[in-house]
Design an enzyme around this catalytic site. Structure first.
Site, PDB file in Angstrom:
ATOM      1  CE  LYS A  22     -10.345   9.468   6.943  1.00 17.38           C
ATOM      2  NZ  LYS A  22      -9.379  10.045   5.915  1.00 17.38           N
ATOM      3  CG  ASP A 609      11.306  -1.456   2.054  1.00 15.05           C
ATOM      4  OD1 ASP A 609      12.028  -2.094   1.124  1.00 15.05           O
ATOM      5  OD2 ASP A 609       9.521  -2.095   2.978  1.00 15.05           O
ATOM      6  CG  HIS A 704       4.987   8.509  -5.617  1.00 11.41           C
ATOM      7  ND1 HIS A 704       6.153   8.435  -5.398  1.00 11.41           N
ATOM      8  CD2 HIS A 704       4.594   8.251  -3.673  1.00 11.41           C
ATOM      9  CE1 HIS A 704       6.514   7.950  -4.080  1.00 11.41           C
ATOM     10  NE2 HIS A 704       5.555   7.699  -3.415  1.00 11.41           N
TER      11      HIS A 704
HETATM   12  N1  GLN Z   1       8.439  -2.600   1.600  1.00  5.41           N
HETATM   13  C1  GLN Z   1       7.172  -1.510   0.950  1.00  5.41           C
HETATM   14  C2  GLN Z   1       5.748  -1.534   0.286  1.00  5.41           C
HETATM   15  O1  GLN Z   1       6.394  -2.110  -1.213  1.00  5.41           O
HETATM   16  C3  GLN Z   1       8.424  -0.548   1.186  1.00  5.41           C
HETATM   17  C4  GLN Z   1       7.635   0.888   0.746  1.00  5.41           C
HETATM   18  C5  GLN Z   1       8.229   2.499   1.473  1.00  5.41           C
HETATM   19  O2  GLN Z   1       8.979   2.152   0.626  1.00  5.41           O
HETATM   20  N2  GLN Z   1       7.723   3.577   1.786  1.00  5.41           N
HETATM   21  O3  GLN Z   1       4.896  -0.254   0.520  1.00  5.41           O
END
Ligand code: GLN
Ligand code: ZN
Length: 769
Positions: A22, A609, A704
């Site tokens: 890395k 989540d 993203h």
């Molecule tokens: N609650 C988390 C966040 O907002 C959800 C993360 C995820 O869905 N990967 O970071």
């Protein structure tokens, strides 16, 4: 009768004991490390790995499994599948071009990245089209093989097989829909034949071709393609002996196809669900005269092997093939390097752990036992028996209180006390939200400052009180911004969580953390999954004080944020001594305590989540219903105890949801937010098509990417969403959490999102809705 049983593995962790790879690769990207120094580091790591394998008793080493970034990307380079947009970069400099394909540049987008089967390793998706011209470039494969041989090792190059390569590929962006990469098989096979001949010429006796895609449900056409591929490669002149490998599940209908193919050996997984390969192999009459590489040591989990049980399996297999090698079930890429480095883990528990080094030793021990009889490994067997017994009898793994509680669970525990319509009315009255309410998914930017504060705490430069002041200040800032931007349901921003699964694992009984247990997730990103070793319970509230602090700072509703039970399993190394469903139920009950405490503290909205729900779906369709049953049950058990006027949210991302809409319904969450911006709200259509009755927030901002969505763009997506979901049931939110984003783009994007919601509200209102 074999007098000596070979021991082998298909791949080894790449990063080195201190993640040297890395540092070297990232140093190269930043211009601090030269190309030669990077190559030198890589050579050193390979040399160390090979020596370690040889010293442990591995008789045939893998080569070509090493990668600067990803072995599927290496395969694309090997067959010359360079997308047109990366051509110039590759021609200018092979190494920089390689990284351009992996990461993109200012000018060009990278290849898409996705998960390697059901692991957490991500590969770069080959982009192919009807115009793809393959060309063989065996240089790296040959060089690594020669490198190992020069060091005195017996080696076997390992390649991604041609069928799996094409099945993992997708049509390039400019290619018309409907193009099937598998149509390129006849063009690809001569290129593989060329590479194989080059390796043969370099002295390779055997070459391994990995075909894990054949453990998934395959159409007759795909199985025919596999048959054709190995008929062609098996029939080629100047070829080395071919070993076709599969792993991660049973081969099913592909087993007879490969068993009949004119290749010299098969490598099969005999762990977990793949143990079905044993009967299937017997049913086709075994592999008379051929080499069978038997993956009996699980390459995915981090638990010690039951050596006696494996010897039993191996004994049966001896009668089914010309020769039997002992191996790990898949590349050891998916486990950390060395459990003995875990000085902080209770030595008692450390004995239960097997990372790559320990698994290699197990493979070698089994090979010795198989070749020379159990008398040759008496000490190892005794130690293994003792370690297994210590695990089976430990109080960590068996907490009577947890056992009693899970045993007492009834269906009613997983059922909300009122049907959705009644709950929705109660929640509407309590929350008083506008039409098209706006919210976020939970996290806000994890700034350098926050990371410094955490590092200071770890290093003792700040005390807990100082650190917590810092967290509270961050919460106030995040809330102030949300108030000003005009969001409706606020969050505290999760500043106290570096990694959410780790955050909860640290506070739950039954989980262990590792110090050096790094596993490659993608490129130079490594994760340290916690180890779910024992019975799970929650000694103390985990999030309540942060959520209530946030609620004390604002009159708007604040949403409590938890990570769901399936994701807590998916992103950990989970115990293998009981069904996943049982472990999920324990985690669910622990999280249920947190949900109930949040509710009691006055939290009106609680989000649980489950970003990993879709990715954990079993590879074989036949196994999916059972998985979705326990997964949705665990979610309902987590959330089922709240009052009707407490609103339960869930969130999912990283996936296409089309094949789990039924399960999404079974969660019975009041509101679900989903990643949708890139697919233009397609998920809204899928849910409404399936008659989904509750509220939905399909993401209107692709987080993203650093791009800021304009008001028009977000409003257009909302209109698309309204085409499928009634305004009364549509929420407005980003695709996912914002922890990886920077503040400037976060501010503008959320302001635009709120503005878009206002505008569309006005339009819908004007329309009389
Ligand atoms: N609650 C988390 C966040 O907002 C959800 C993360 C995820 O869905 N990967 O970071
Ligand atoms: Zn997400």
């Amino acid at each position: 009768m074999t007098s000596k049983t070979p021991a082998t593995v298909y791949g080894y962790p790449r990063q080195g004991q201190d993640r040297e790879l890395k540092r070297a690769v990232e140093g190269y990207w930043k211009g601090r490390v030269g190309a030669d120094a990077l190559r030198e580091t890589a050579r050193d790591l390979r040399r160390t790995n090979w020596q370690q394998l040889a010293d442990t008793g591995i008789t045939e080493l893998p080569t070509g499994d090493f990668s600067y970034y990803d072995h599927v990307l290496d395969t694309s380079v090997m067959v010359g599948a360079i997308p047109a947009r990366h051509r110039a970069a590759v021609d200018a400099d092979a190494l920089d071009g390689y990284f351009a394909m992996a990461r993109g540049t200012q000018e060009v987008a990278p290849l898409e990245m996705t998960k390697w089967f059901d692991t957490n390793y991500h590969y770069l998706v080959p982009e192919l089209g009807p115009d793809t011209v393959f060309t063989a470039d065996s240089s790296r494969q040959v060089a690594e093989f020669e490198e190992a041989r020069t060091l005195g090792h017996r080696a076997r190059p390992v390649l991604v097989g041609p069928v799996t390569y094409l099945l993992l590929a997708k049509p390039a962006p400019e290619v018309a829909a409907g193009f099937d990469p598998l149509a390129l098989l006849d063009r690809l096979l001569p290129v593989y034949a060329r590479v194989l001949a080059d390796l043969r010429a370099a002295g390779a006796e055997w070459v391994q071709l990995d075909e894990p895609a054949l453990v998934q449900d395959r159409t007759p056409a795909e199985l025919n393609a596999a048959a054709r591929a190995y008929r062609v490669l098996g029939g080629a002149a100047d070829r080395p002996k071919l070993l076709v490998a599969s792993y991660f599940d049973r081969l099913g209908e592909a087993l007879p196809v490969l068993a009949k193919a004119p290749v010299d050996g098969l490598a099969l997984d005999f762990t977990g669900a793949a143990a079905a390969n044993l009967d299937a192999l017997a049913a086709v009459g075994g592999l008379p005269g051929k080499r069978l590489v038997a993956g009996v040591v699980d390459g995915r989990n981090i638990w010690i092997n039951d050596l006696e049980k494996s010897l039993g399996t191996l004994g049966t297999l001896l009668g089914l093939a010309g020769s039997v090698d002992v191996a790990a079930s898949c590349s050891l890429l998916h486990v950390p390097l060395d459990a003995s480095a875990e000085r902080d883990v209770d030595p008692q528990v450390r004995r239960w752990l097997a990372f790559a080094r320990q698994k290699t030793a197990e493979v070698a021990t089994l090979a010795r036992g198989l070749a020379r009889g159990t008398d040759a490994i008496t000490a190892e067997l005794a130690a293994n028996r003792a370690d297994l017994a210590s695990r089976a009898n430990s109080s960590l793994a068996h907490d009577p209180a947890v056992r009693a509680r899970t045993a007492a669970v009834t269906d009613a525990d997983g059922r909300r006390s009122q049907p959705y319509a009644r709950r929705a009315a109660a929640q509407r009255a309590r929350l008083g939200l506008p039409l098209l309410p706006t919210t976020t998914i939970g996290s806000f930017p994890q700034t350098g400052e926050l990371r410094t504060a955490r590092a200071d705490l770890r290093a003792g430069r700040t005390d807990t009180a100082g650190y917590e002041d810092r967290i509270r200040a961050e919460i106030r800032e995040v809330l102030a911004f949300q108030e000003k931007a005009g969001l409706d349901v606020l969050v505290h921003g999760e500043p106290e969580r570096a990694d959410m699964v780790q955050y909860f694992a640290e506070q739950l009984t039954g989980y262990l953390a590792t110090q050096h247990g790094w596993v490659q997730s993608y490129g130079t990103r490594y994760v340290r999954p916690p180890v779910l070793a024992g019975d799970v319970s929650r000694p103390d509230p985990m999030t309540v004080r942060w959520t209530t602090y946030a609620q004390s700072q604002t009159a708007k509703p604040v949403k409590g944020m938890l990570t769901g039970p399936v994701t807590m399993l998916a992103w950990s190394f989970v115990r293998d001594d009981q069904p996943l469903a049982d472990t999920a139920r324990q985690v669910a009950l622990a999280l249920r305590d947190e949900v109930d405490d949040l509710e009691a503290a006055g939290t009106p909205v609680i989000q649980v989540d489950e970003p990993a729900l879709r990715e954990t779906l079993p590879l074989r369709g036949a196994d999916r219903a059972a998985y979705l049953d326990w997964a949705t049950e665990a979610f309902r058990l987590t959330t089922g105890g709240v009052r009707p006027d407490t609103q339960i949210h869930t969130h999912m991302c990283y996936a296409e949801f089309g094949d789990i809409v039924g399960a999404i319904g079974d969660l019975d969450a009041d509101v679900i937010s989903l990643e949708a911006a890139r697919s233009h709200m397609q998920v809204a259509d899928e849910l409404s098509g399936a008659g989904y009755p509750r509220e939905v927030g399909p993401g209107v901002w692709d987080i993203h990417s650093p791009r800021i969505p304009s008001v028009d763009e977000a409003a257009a997506l909302l209109h698309r969403g309204l085409g499928a979901i009634a305004a009364e049931r549509l929420w407005v939110n980003p695709d996912c959490g914002l922890k990886t984003r920077a503040w400037p783009e976060t501010r503008s994007s959320l302001e635009n999102l709120v503005e878009a919601a206002r505008r569309v509200r006005g339009e819908v209102g004007a329309g009389g809705a």
